[in-house]
Write an enzyme that holds these catalytic residues in place. Structure first.
Site, PDB file in Angstrom:
ATOM      1  N   CYS A 170       2.732   7.338  16.498  1.00  8.47           N
ATOM      2  CA  CYS A 170       1.433   7.538  15.849  1.00  8.47           C
ATOM      3  C   CYS A 170       0.249   7.299  16.759  1.00  8.47           C
ATOM      4  CB  CYS A 170       1.363   6.682  14.597  1.00  8.47           C
ATOM      5  SG  CYS A 170       2.626   7.208  13.417  1.00  8.47           S
ATOM      6  N   HIS A 310      -7.702   2.920  12.812  1.00  9.88           N
ATOM      7  CA  HIS A 310      -6.407   3.526  12.484  1.00  9.88           C
ATOM      8  C   HIS A 310      -6.282   3.578  10.956  1.00  9.88           C
ATOM      9  CE1 HIS A 310      -2.299   4.755  13.058  1.00  9.88           C
ATOM     10  NE2 HIS A 310      -1.854   3.770  12.302  1.00  9.88           N
ATOM     11  N   LYS A 342      -8.420   8.546   7.415  1.00  8.57           N
ATOM     12  CA  LYS A 342      -7.119   8.763   6.759  1.00  8.57           C
ATOM     13  C   LYS A 342      -7.266   8.683   5.242  1.00  8.57           C
ATOM     14  CE  LYS A 342      -4.108   7.246  10.546  1.00  8.57           C
ATOM     15  NZ  LYS A 342      -5.059   6.565  11.465  1.00  8.57           N
ATOM     16  N   HIS A 347      -2.429  10.725   6.975  1.00 10.19           N
ATOM     17  CA  HIS A 347      -1.938  10.266   8.274  1.00 10.19           C
ATOM     18  C   HIS A 347      -0.982  11.315   8.830  1.00 10.19           C
ATOM     19  CE1 HIS A 347      -0.466   8.042  11.516  1.00 10.19           C
ATOM     20  NE2 HIS A 347       0.042   6.972  10.920  1.00 10.19           N
ATOM     21  N   PHE A 406       4.621   3.115  15.313  1.00  8.50           N
ATOM     22  CA  PHE A 406       6.019   2.717  15.432  1.00  8.50           C
ATOM     23  C   PHE A 406       6.393   2.697  16.921  1.00  8.50           C
ATOM     24  CE2 PHE A 406       7.728   4.167  11.009  1.00  8.50           C
ATOM     25  CZ  PHE A 406       6.829   3.311  10.401  1.00  8.50           C
TER      26      PHE A 406
END
Lengths: 423, 404, 87
Positions: A170, A310, A342, A347, A406
């Site tokens: 991401c 984020h 987002k 996302h 991740f």
């Protein structure tokens, strides 16, 4: 490193809702959301049934029938969006040595959509363990190897310089820009077509995020399902799309009288070395990435006018990130507007970092910061100014955009008016 | 500043660990064989270079096994070996001073295959909680970072089979930007039915059943390649940092360049030669300085011709020894080029060029291809070439350490 | 008549779905140990919960699953679902 400086001179966006830069900016500044019940397949067997989908007609965007056939949706996004960026830059690519033009495309999950569909066919609905090659589409290799995204973009724009896909989950969309910036700085290219794409809205992706309860189960209210920093948030909303930029060496951009959106003034990535999906609450590694990116840009925290967060809307991310801002920006963290788009466009995994950079440079261009939609009751542990619900007129000359993903990757990009950066 | 290699971790079909791999490579051992991991009889291509002596449980904790694809298991172990070879304990370095940059070709494809099967045969609730990362391209860098506590700059590049060199180049950039150590390279494995079917559509897999006649680059009988699994990870280090800790240096990453071929049908020349010339220029090297070339060796006649032309234009006809030890392992996708870097560094150290196995070189290519026995030579610099499907070209120049 | 879920069932599912930490003896008395001490973090427990749901045809409450910090607590939780289904 040399002291070559890198600027953004062209922007292309294919975001949820109606594609194109203008409709993207209109959506963000109106605080509208593009999240809805998944329409690509029947989502009823799944825990999370909402997503932010792009209303995309590849043919309408100039792709030929053969291009459409050989490219996964994510590659189609990348090519269409790269062409937009090139056109926007006003750069005559035919006048540039193709060797000096490269391509960096970020993508977290490659041709997932194509792979999911093709697996279903060659396995005959999962029945065959020894899948049947006679039913494979001829371009399946392009789905196997997502490097095909870089090839397609390079071939579409006529680039023959260093080209690759960057795939860091991401944070791919930020890391692709960082990578391209490094390539120009070291002198291996003068122009990079760089950005990111992902089209993950397929059953396998929805199922895998269901399995770890990372996506929201707020299926009864899709328009308000993505709720970063809100006390009621309970997971992210999957999205899709692409943003691609033309990056140029500053002097040559100036020499041709290019419109300069922003300088990529600083970039850094760090890893938490902790867990493939989990985050430590202290935000230490993201704070370090921010610190290094600011130092590279020779800017102080106080110079940052806007933070594009984020803000995925998972329980852990929004607290982690808030801690990282406080740790890296100090008191300024409480004063600077912070928002998560987002909340509106979902996302889109690897693509979102680039889409957020697009939002950031548009904020600089218009002196408006986009809001965080659906933020009604902030989590008490998320106590910064997240620009709830309504866009804000705000002088914006320097932006920090961050990503977390991740694998433990934490990345930060600092964008600034080139006049602001001390060379 | 120089960026040097101080450790090698190798997982190859011809050997686990540097010593086994090098001994078998010099001996010309070939590991190509009929696929054992699934029944290949129904497919037009049936050979692969498999790693057959790797026992997961001997190397990795039980908690990691359910959440890792085969390529990640091999990569984690190759990383352990690379750090051991470099006599470097990552936790001894300051915070953020060490990262990991890998290339991936197609991610953890076998893990993804199994979860796709669960999804379509049984339903979404049968998909593993580990699917969200176990198959994706960033997984090897992420898992290596976690296992070894690497918190510095890390990344993942995907440029088909050229990616392994691009990862090394990106690691060099990060070291030049101030990070002391970066583990770089690639390990790939997708020898599973779903991976196989996808690879078949490249049209480049050899359909021969005789392992000695299946993968024959620069041979009149070249008819595609045999895929393999594995690769190598290299400890790259700031030269001054390596010197300060008295590390053994295999060699220097002296130059790199990468290019993209023009789209088919355009009236423009391919760009491999430029990649080679730029890598030489980046290294400040002239062609005469290169003592050995590790070729990409596609074994597709048109691609062999393009590579041979690029090499002979830069070095002259039969102007430099060329070899392709990957004929013994099969093509390891993004793992191939880092493995070639390892072999090239060992060549520089030992003064021996390992042979290309099975190939009977065609005269038409005008290459001095090393075949049969290893060749005694004293190269001071080596060139490693890698190409990927879709126009990727990448080249790295290695220099032997200064004997002083 | 409901099937009973035992600690041995749980151990089997943990081994299959999440593997075992070499430093932990799952065959020992672990019923009251914290899952973290046994080497199982959130993902391992999500995978375990999902396997239990599939095998026993139940749907575990998500918050209750997250709150079950020990094998004994998780066994109790599963049994309460099984009992509720049997009613």
């Amino acid at each position: 490193m040399t002291n070559r400086r890198v600027v953004i001179t062209g922007v292309g966006v294919t975001a949820p809702g109606t594609p194109g830069v203008k409709s993207f900016w209109d959506l963000l500044t109106a605080g509208r959301t593009a999240t809805r019940r998944i329409s690509f397949f029947d989502p009823s067997p799944f825990r999370s049934q909402v997503a932010a989908e792009v209303d995309f007609d590849a043919e309408l965007h100039g792709l030929s029938p053969q291009e459409i056939r050989r490219m996964d949706r994510a590659a189609q996004f990348a090519v269409v969006t790269a062409r937009q960026a090139v056109e926007d830059s006003g750069l005559e690519f035919s006048s540039v040595d193709p060797d000096r033009v490269g391509v960096t495309i970020g993508s977290a999950v490659g041709a997932t959509m194509g792979l999911d569909e093709e697996y279903r066919t060659v396995s005959d609905g999962g029945r065959l363990e020894l899948v049947d090659h006679r039913y494979a589409v001829p371009h399946l290799y392009n789905y196997l190897a997502p490097s095909s995204f870089a090839t397609e973009v390079a071939w579409a724009v006529g680039a023959e310089g260093p080209s690759t896909v960057v795939s860091t989950g991401c944070t791919s969309g930020l890391d692709a820009i960082g990578y391209a910036t490094d390539v120009i700085r070291e002198g291996s290219a003068d122009v990079m077509v760089a950005g990111a794409t992902d089209a993950p809205i397929s059953p396998i992706t929805v199922a895998c995020f269901d399995a770890i309860k990372a996506t929201t189960p707020r299926n009864d209210d899709p328009e308000h399902a993505s709720r970063p920093f809100d006390a009621s948030r309970n997971g992210f909303v999957l999205g899709e799309g692409a943003a691609v930029f033309v990056l140029e060496e500053l002097e040559s951009a100036r020499a041709r009288g290019a419109k300069v959106y922003a300088e990529v003034a600083g970039y850094a990535t760090r890893s938490n070395a902790f867990h493939m999906t989990g985050l430590k609450p202290d935000g230490r590694e993201m704070a370090e990435a921010i610190r290094v990116a600011l130092a590279q840009a020779r800017l102080n925290p106080e110079d940052i006018d806007y933070v594009n967060a984020h803000g995925s809307g998972t329980r852990q991310n929004d607290r982690h990130e808030t801690a990282a801002f406080k740790r890296s920006l100090g008191e300024h963290a409480y004063r600077v507007p912070v928002s998560s788009i987002k909340s509106m466009v979902g996302h889109s995994l690897g693509a979102i970092g680039s889409i957020e950079v697009a939002a950031s440079v548009l904020a600089m261009q218009h002196d408006v910061v986009p809001p965080t939609a659906n933020l009604h009751t902030p989590d008490p542990e998320c106590d910064l100014d997240y620009v709830p619900l309504v866009a804000r007129d705000w002088r914006t000359d320097a932006v920090l955009s961050v990503g977390s993903g991740f694998g433990g990757f934490q990345s930060a990009v600092v964008l600034a008016d080139p006049g602001l950066v001390r060379s | 500043m120089s960026v040097v290699v101080t450790g090698l971790g190798v997982a190859a079909p011809t050997g686990l660990g540097v010593d086994a791999y090098w001994a078998n490579t010099l001996a010309g051992v070939g590991a190509l064989d009929r696929i054992s991991r699934f029944d290949p009889s129904g497919y037009p291509a049936r050979l692969a270079g498999e790693i057959r002596d790797f026992v997961d449980e001997d190397h990795l904790p039980g908690r990691l096994l359910p959440q890792t694809d085969r390529m990640t298991r091999l990569a984690l172990v190759a990383a352990d070996w690379a750090f051991a070879d470099a006599e470097l304990t990552p936790s001894d370095l300051p915070d953020y001073d060490i990262g990991v940059i890998t290339a991936s070709h197609s991610g953890g494809f076998e893990f993804g295959q199994n979860e796709l099967r669960a999804l379509w045969s049984k339903g979404g609730q049968y998909v593993s909680a580990y699917q969200s990362f176990a198959w994706f391209y960033a997984v090897n860098s992420g898992q290596i970072s976690i296992r070894n506590g690497l918190r510095g700059p890390s990344s993942v590049v995907v440029s088909d089979q050229a990616g392994g060199l691009d990862a090394v180049a990106q690691a060099r950039r990060q070291i030049r930007n101030g990070t002391s150590v970066v583990l770089a390279g690639a390990v790939d494995a997708s020898i599973c039915p779903w991976g196989w079917v996808a690879q078949l559509t490249s049209g480049r897999l050899s359909e021969h059943d005789d392992p000695r006649r299946a993968y024959l680059p620069f041979d009149e009988d070249a008819a595609g390649h045999v895929p393999g699994e594995g690769g190598a990870l290299l400890v790259l280090e700031d030269g001054a940092h390596a010197a300060a800790r008295g590390a053994r240096v295999y060699g220097e990453i002296a130059g790199h360049a990468s290019t993209m071929d023009p789209a088919p049908g355009r009236d423009r020349a391919p760009t491999l030669q430029k990649a080679i010339q730029r890598a030489l220029a980046d290294a400040g090297a002239v062609a005469d300085e290169i003592g050995v070339v590790f070729a990409d060796a596609a074994a597709v006649p048109e691609l062999d011709r393009a590579e041979a032309e690029a090499i002979t234009k830069v070095f002259g006809p039969r102007g430099v020894p060329v070899t392709a030890p990957k004929t013994g392992t099969g093509r390891l996708y993004s793992g191939a080029a880092p493995l070639d870097l390892a072999a090239a560094l060992l060549s520089l150290r030992e003064g021996l060029i390992p042979p290309t196995v099975n190939t009977r070189p065609s005269e038409r290519y005008e290459l001095d291809l090393v075949t049969g026995e290893p060749r005694r030579a004293h190269p001071r610099a080596a060139l490693v070439v890698a190409r990927g499907h879709g126009g990727f070209n990448s080249a790295v120049v290695l220099r032997a350490p200064d004997p002083s | 008549m409901s099937a009973k879920f035992t600690i041995d069932d749980l151990k089997r599912i943990l081994r299959e779905g999440a593997g075992t930490d070499e430093t932990v003896d799952l065959d020992g008395d672990i019923a009251g140990s914290d899952f973290e001490e046994l080497g199982y973090e959130s993902l391992a427990l999500l995978e375990t919960g999902s396997r239990i749901e599939r095998e026993y045809g139940i749907s575990l409450d998500e918050d209750a699953l997250a709150d079950a910090r020990t094998p004994a607590a998780l066994v109790d939780l599963v049994n309460s679902h099984l009992a509720a289904r049997a009613v």
